[in-house]
Design a protein around this motif. Structure first.
Motif, PDB file in Angstrom:
ATOM      1  N   VAL A  12       0.436  -1.235   0.315  1.00  0.00           N
ATOM      2  CA  VAL A  12       0.495   0.037   0.025  1.00  0.00           C
ATOM      3  C   VAL A  12       0.660   0.885   0.128  1.00  0.00           C
ATOM      4  CG1 VAL A  12      -1.466   0.839   0.462  1.00  0.00           C
ATOM      5  CG2 VAL A  12      -1.835  -0.913   1.411  1.00  0.00           C
ATOM      6  N   ASN A  13       0.584   2.436  -0.530  1.00  0.00           N
ATOM      7  CA  ASN A  13       0.859   3.709  -0.642  1.00  0.00           C
ATOM      8  C   ASN A  13       2.314   3.563  -0.966  1.00  0.00           C
ATOM      9  OD1 ASN A  13      -1.372   4.952  -0.441  1.00  0.00           O
ATOM     10  ND2 ASN A  13      -1.500   4.660   1.462  1.00  0.00           N
ATOM     11  N   THR A  34       4.232   6.095 -10.714  1.00  0.00           N
ATOM     12  CA  THR A  34       3.865   5.781  -9.099  1.00  0.00           C
ATOM     13  C   THR A  34       3.776   6.890  -8.329  1.00  0.00           C
ATOM     14  OG1 THR A  34       5.150   3.287  -9.446  1.00  0.00           O
ATOM     15  CG2 THR A  34       4.184   4.323  -7.321  1.00  0.00           C
ATOM     16  N   ARG A  35       4.825   8.046  -8.523  1.00  0.00           N
ATOM     17  CA  ARG A  35       4.916   8.707  -7.731  1.00  0.00           C
ATOM     18  C   ARG A  35       3.793   9.968  -8.031  1.00  0.00           C
ATOM     19  NH1 ARG A  35       5.748  10.292  -2.917  1.00  0.00           N
ATOM     20  NH2 ARG A  35       7.289   9.098  -3.726  1.00  0.00           N
ATOM     21  N   GLN A  36       2.647   9.932  -9.674  1.00  0.00           N
ATOM     22  CA  GLN A  36       1.385  10.721 -10.075  1.00  0.00           C
ATOM     23  C   GLN A  36       0.353  10.032  -9.068  1.00  0.00           C
ATOM     24  OE1 GLN A  36       1.520  11.108 -13.776  1.00  0.00           O
ATOM     25  NE2 GLN A  36      -0.782  11.544 -13.622  1.00  0.00           N
ATOM     26  N   ALA A  37       0.798   8.674  -9.412  1.00  0.00           N
ATOM     27  CA  ALA A  37      -0.886   7.589  -8.597  1.00  0.00           C
ATOM     28  C   ALA A  37      -0.730   8.267  -6.951  1.00  0.00           C
ATOM     29  CB  ALA A  37      -0.529   6.174  -8.540  1.00  0.00           C
ATOM     30  N   LEU A  38       0.285   7.653  -6.396  1.00  0.00           N
ATOM     31  CA  LEU A  38       0.723   8.261  -4.829  1.00  0.00           C
ATOM     32  C   LEU A  38      -0.558  10.169  -4.893  1.00  0.00           C
ATOM     33  CD1 LEU A  38       3.771   6.921  -3.682  1.00  0.00           C
ATOM     34  CD2 LEU A  38       1.534   6.142  -2.722  1.00  0.00           C
ATOM     35  N   ASP A  39      -0.098  10.945  -5.749  1.00  0.00           N
ATOM     36  CA  ASP A  39      -0.497  12.322  -5.766  1.00  0.00           C
ATOM     37  C   ASP A  39      -1.980  11.787  -5.637  1.00  0.00           C
ATOM     38  OD1 ASP A  39       2.202  12.821  -4.438  1.00  0.00           O
ATOM     39  OD2 ASP A  39       2.449  13.564  -7.132  1.00  0.00           O
ATOM     40  N   ALA A  41      -4.741   9.709  -5.372  1.00  0.00           N
ATOM     41  CA  ALA A  41      -4.805   9.460  -3.632  1.00  0.00           C
ATOM     42  C   ALA A  41      -4.925   9.845  -2.851  1.00  0.00           C
ATOM     43  CB  ALA A  41      -3.385   7.776  -3.817  1.00  0.00           C
ATOM     44  N   ARG A  42      -4.063  11.027  -2.437  1.00  0.00           N
ATOM     45  CA  ARG A  42      -3.904  11.591  -1.592  1.00  0.00           C
ATOM     46  C   ARG A  42      -4.976  12.550  -1.970  1.00  0.00           C
ATOM     47  NH1 ARG A  42       1.754  11.442  -2.203  1.00  0.00           N
ATOM     48  NH2 ARG A  42       2.375  10.564  -0.506  1.00  0.00           N
ATOM     49  N   GLU A  43      -4.996  12.838  -2.765  1.00  0.00           N
ATOM     50  CA  GLU A  43      -6.683  14.577  -3.635  1.00  0.00           C
ATOM     51  C   GLU A  43      -8.013  14.020  -3.445  1.00  0.00           C
ATOM     52  OE1 GLU A  43      -5.392  15.148  -7.438  1.00  0.00           O
ATOM     53  OE2 GLU A  43      -3.509  15.802  -7.062  1.00  0.00           O
ATOM     54  N   GLN A  44      -7.676  11.896  -3.910  1.00  0.00           N
ATOM     55  CA  GLN A  44      -9.120  11.820  -3.395  1.00  0.00           C
ATOM     56  C   GLN A  44      -9.682  11.326  -1.987  1.00  0.00           C
ATOM     57  OE1 GLN A  44      -9.585   8.593  -6.782  1.00  0.00           O
ATOM     58  NE2 GLN A  44      -8.628   9.876  -7.797  1.00  0.00           N
ATOM     59  N   LEU A  62      -7.293   2.893  -6.456  1.00  0.00           N
ATOM     60  CA  LEU A  62      -7.453   4.173  -5.965  1.00  0.00           C
ATOM     61  C   LEU A  62      -8.405   3.374  -4.547  1.00  0.00           C
ATOM     62  CD1 LEU A  62      -7.091   6.698  -7.838  1.00  0.00           C
ATOM     63  CD2 LEU A  62      -5.205   5.465  -6.669  1.00  0.00           C
ATOM     64  N   ILE A  63      -8.634   2.934  -3.875  1.00  0.00           N
ATOM     65  CA  ILE A  63      -9.919   2.830  -2.854  1.00  0.00           C
ATOM     66  C   ILE A  63      -8.746   3.354  -1.480  1.00  0.00           C
ATOM     67  CG2 ILE A  63      -8.954   0.318  -2.743  1.00  0.00           C
ATOM     68  CD1 ILE A  63     -12.311  -0.671  -2.503  1.00  0.00           C
ATOM     69  N   ASP A  64     -10.169   3.030  -0.599  1.00  0.00           N
ATOM     70  CA  ASP A  64      -9.648   2.952   1.081  1.00  0.00           C
ATOM     71  C   ASP A  64      -9.796   1.507   1.145  1.00  0.00           C
ATOM     72  OD1 ASP A  64     -11.057   2.305   4.364  1.00  0.00           O
ATOM     73  OD2 ASP A  64     -10.609   4.332   3.913  1.00  0.00           O
ATOM     74  N   TYR A  65      -8.210   1.600   2.165  1.00  0.00           N
ATOM     75  CA  TYR A  65      -7.426   0.366   2.933  1.00  0.00           C
ATOM     76  C   TYR A  65      -8.387  -0.137   3.135  1.00  0.00           C
ATOM     77  CZ  TYR A  65      -3.801  -3.201   2.868  1.00  0.00           C
ATOM     78  OH  TYR A  65      -3.067  -4.363   2.876  1.00  0.00           O
ATOM     79  N   SER A  66      -9.064   0.433   4.290  1.00  0.00           N
ATOM     80  CA  SER A  66      -9.952  -1.370   5.324  1.00  0.00           C
ATOM     81  C   SER A  66     -10.666  -1.295   3.838  1.00  0.00           C
ATOM     82  CB  SER A  66     -10.366   0.362   6.446  1.00  0.00           C
ATOM     83  OG  SER A  66      -8.855   1.050   6.993  1.00  0.00           O
ATOM     84  N   LYS A  67     -11.451  -0.362   3.839  1.00  0.00           N
ATOM     85  CA  LYS A  67     -12.741  -0.925   2.907  1.00  0.00           C
ATOM     86  C   LYS A  67     -12.544  -2.163   1.534  1.00  0.00           C
ATOM     87  CE  LYS A  67     -16.464   0.649  -0.854  1.00  0.00           C
ATOM     88  NZ  LYS A  67     -16.927   1.988  -1.504  1.00  0.00           N
TER      89      LYS A  67
END
Length: 236
Positions: A12-13, A34-39, A41-44, A62-67
């Motif tokens: 994750v992340n 990958t850096r753009q994908a992380l950005d 995820a943070r924006e969403q 791109l999803i809430d990890y707990s969900k």
């Protein structure tokens, strides 16, 4: 422990250290650094979860990890519930089993196979009864023949110590056992369907079938040519 195994299965992340990843979602998929994908995820306000590490490039969501973990655990639980547990049911005979006992055990074997279970039938030879091992083999061959509609032979009769075993597997995959009400409905429908045939048969001139007078365990057995030949060879 099982939950930890599921949790540790995914990166994750910042744990994702490859150069680029493929992001999949409802709108399709796209390959990004990958850096753009992380950005993204943070924006969403979600996480970047790697779901297919062996792909090239690795596939992420791109999803809430707990969900995401909840969905995976729920899916695993559903798959486990759908799996059919196959059991091995034992049927025991003596080398000189009488017809009534044979039919009783045959009925149970049919039920076991219809429920998706395997059947291990065996003849137990006590003391000097081992001299009747050929008779035990014939009995097991008849048993397999009578269950031909419900099961297939996995292992022909073989002697192991004082027991001769026969292994049968269900022809159809096991399913959840039907309720008694469902069984009663099916039985009633079958009887209603059969009634006109029985009435017609009563008014017809049926050919008489002569039944052997010697009786015994095999008097009413319906055997295939292969089984008859096997029994003939044993007797000779």
């Amino acid at each position: 422990m099982k939950n930890d195994n599921i949790k540790n299965q995914y990166r994750v992340n910042e744990q994702i250290r490859v150069r680029e990843v493929r992001i999949v979602g409802d709108g399709g998929s796209t390959v990004v650094p990958t850096r753009q994908a992380l950005d993204m995820a943070r924006e969403q306000g979600v996480d970047l979860v790697e779901i297919s590490p062996n792909a090239n490039p690795p596939v992420c969501r791109l999803i809430d990890y707990s969900k995401f973990l909840y969905q995976q655990k729920k899916r695993a639980k559903e798959m486990k519930a759908k799996q059919v547990k196959v059991e091995v049911k034992e049927i025991r005979f003596g080398p000189q089993t009488d017809e009534h006992d044979y039919q009783f055990k045959l009925k149970h074997a049919k039920e076991f196979l219809e429920d998706g279970n395997k059947v291990r039938a065996y003849v137990f030879f006590r003391g000097r009864s081992i001299l009747f091992k050929e008779q035990g083999e014939v009995l097991l061959l008849r048993f397999a023949n009578d269950l031909e509609e419900f099961g297939k032979v996995e292992h022909m009769p073989s002697l192991e110590g004082k027991k001769m075993f026969l292994y049968l597997a269900p022809k159809k995959a096991g399913a959840a056992k039907k309720s008694q009400q469902a069984l009663d409905r099916e039985k009633k429908a079958a009887e209603q369907k059969e009634a006109p045939r029985q009435k017609a048969a009563e008014t017809a001139d049926d050919a008489l079938v002569e039944i052997p007078a010697n009786g015994g365990l095999f008097a009413n057995a319906k055997m295939s040519d292969a089984v008859k030949e096997k029994i003939k060879n044993i007797k000779e």
